[in-house]
Design a protein around this motif. Structure first.
Motif, mmCIF file in Angstrom:
data_model
loop_
_atom_site.group_PDB
_atom_site.id
_atom_site.type_symbol
_atom_site.label_atom_id
_atom_site.label_comp_id
_atom_site.label_asym_id
_atom_site.label_seq_id
_atom_site.Cartn_x
_atom_site.Cartn_y
_atom_site.Cartn_z
ATOM 1 N N PHE A 139 29.714 47.271 35.782
ATOM 2 C CA PHE A 139 30.782 47.722 34.897
ATOM 3 C C PHE A 139 32.040 46.870 35.083
ATOM 4 O O PHE A 139 32.145 46.096 36.037
ATOM 5 N N THR A 140 32.994 47.085 34.156
ATOM 6 C CA THR A 140 34.152 46.184 34.105
ATOM 7 C C THR A 140 35.350 46.634 34.953
ATOM 8 O O THR A 140 36.191 45.806 35.300
ATOM 9 N N GLU A 141 35.437 47.934 35.262
ATOM 10 C CA GLU A 141 36.672 48.415 35.895
ATOM 11 C C GLU A 141 36.655 48.173 37.407
ATOM 12 O O GLU A 141 35.640 48.344 38.062
ATOM 13 N N ARG A 142 37.844 47.880 37.930
ATOM 14 C CA ARG A 142 37.943 47.617 39.357
ATOM 15 C C ARG A 142 37.718 48.895 40.181
ATOM 16 O O ARG A 142 37.309 48.822 41.341
ATOM 17 N N ARG A 169 34.498 41.529 42.383
ATOM 18 C CA ARG A 169 34.311 40.863 41.077
ATOM 19 C C ARG A 169 33.560 41.818 40.134
ATOM 20 O O ARG A 169 32.317 41.849 40.117
ATOM 21 N N PRO A 170 34.333 42.610 39.340
ATOM 22 C CA PRO A 170 33.652 43.478 38.373
ATOM 23 C C PRO A 170 32.928 42.643 37.317
ATOM 24 O O PRO A 170 33.347 41.521 37.010
ATOM 25 N N CYS A 171 31.867 43.223 36.774
ATOM 26 C CA CYS A 171 31.156 42.626 35.646
ATOM 27 C C CYS A 171 30.756 41.162 35.909
ATOM 28 O O CYS A 171 30.781 40.330 35.012
ATOM 29 N N ILE A 174 28.330 38.742 33.864
ATOM 30 C CA ILE A 174 28.660 38.123 32.579
ATOM 31 C C ILE A 174 29.073 36.652 32.739
ATOM 32 O O ILE A 174 29.086 35.896 31.765
ATOM 33 N N SER A 214 39.373 39.196 40.410
ATOM 34 C CA SER A 214 38.958 40.437 39.724
ATOM 35 C C SER A 214 39.357 40.479 38.251
ATOM 36 O O SER A 214 39.102 41.472 37.583
ATOM 37 N N GLU A 216 40.000 40.312 34.202
ATOM 38 C CA GLU A 216 39.085 40.536 33.078
ATOM 39 C C GLU A 216 38.503 39.198 32.620
ATOM 40 O O GLU A 216 39.229 38.217 32.482
ATOM 41 N N ARG A 220 36.523 44.193 27.135
ATOM 42 C CA ARG A 220 35.505 45.251 27.238
ATOM 43 C C ARG A 220 34.889 45.577 25.879
ATOM 44 O O ARG A 220 33.711 45.857 25.765
ATOM 45 N N ILE A 223 31.902 43.614 25.023
ATOM 46 C CA ILE A 223 30.694 44.028 25.759
ATOM 47 C C ILE A 223 30.087 45.259 25.073
ATOM 48 O O ILE A 223 28.871 45.361 24.910
#
Ligand code: FMN
Length: 228
Positions: A139-142, A169-171, A174, A214, A216, A220, A223
């Motif tokens: 997922f994208t959120e920290r 390192r979110p997501c 990608i 971290s 973006e 989002r 995605i």
């Protein structure tokens, strides 16, 4: 400085964790660290049986005959241990937890009070080194890392090691997908290298560097357009 990096991803070298570790390790080496990377998925490490023989019958040694035999002396001798794991159901992977459970022979069975908290002393010959966390999430959120960071900080206290920071390192998955479509994340890769260098050179990582790691990568919304 001896650094032991444990990659707890079942995907080993093919995983996003490995992708993040590569520049981070390069940075640590450029600052003079002697780094050993171990991929847990290549090892045979059985779950802890909870017998406590490593405390009372065979102090310092587990009765199980598996690859943890080789890993315990490496752990005991590391000045810095980097636990690298993807987020699995809001925590570390099963193999990483098994690895951590199996490290209790490095503690003694007797109790002591540290900062008014019950603990076990480190066994003689085990360095009171440092611990850092490297993690990736889907997922994208920290905040996906929050439970894991809390856990690793507590585990560091448990193992009488100093927690020196988390590279998150979110997501991360990608990165190769977007790079194939022409995106560039050089600043993130450079920041990973810088973080490794800072950790070995200064003993800690700068907040700006960690924030760049971290940041973006892809909005989002994009995605969601693909996976929502
Ligand atoms: C069993 C399982 C559980 C997962 N749980 C989470 C989760 O709770 N939160 C999250 O953000 N990502 C979760 N993920 C996604 C992984 O963190 C993500 O795919 C990561 O990039 C995998 O790293 P690796 O390629 O190094 O194995 C999960 C993946 C698996 C296979």
């Amino acid at each position: 400085m001896k650094v032991l990096v444990i990659n707890g991803s079942p995907r080993g070298d093919r995983g996003a964790t490995a992708g993040v570790l590569k520049p981070f390790i390069e940075g640590m080496e450029s600052a003079g660290a002697n780094v050993e990377l171990v991929n847990i998925q290549k090892l045979k490490i059985n779950p802890c049986r909870g017998c406590f023989d490593c405390w009372w019958k065979t102090p310092g040694a587990c009765i199980q005959n598996d690859d943890m035999k080789e890993m315990l002396p490496k752990l005991a001798d590391s000045d810095l241990t980097v636990y690298a794991t993807p987020v699995y159901v809001d925590g570390m992977t099963g193999p990483m937890k098994t690895f951590m459970d199996r490290s209790i022979p490095l503690l003694e069975g007797k109790w002591e009070l540290r900062d008014n908290h019950c603990r076990h002393p480190l066994r003689e010959g085990t360095k009171a080194g440092k611990i850092a966390l490297v993690s990736v999430s889907g997922f994208t959120e920290r905040d996906n890392f929050d439970p894991l960071v809390v856990h690793m900080k507590a585990a560091a206290l448990n193992m009488k090691r100093e927690f020196v920071g988390a590279v998150l390192r979110p997501c991360a998955w990608i990165i190769p997908v977007a790079e194939e479509r022409g995106a560039s994340f050089d600043d993130v890769i450079d920041a990973l290298r810088d973080a490794g260098k800072q950790l070995v050179g200064q003993g800690k990582m700068e907040e700006d560097t960690l924030n760049t790691i971290s940041r973006e990568l892809v909005p989002r919304q994009q995605i969601f357009e693909r996976f929502g």
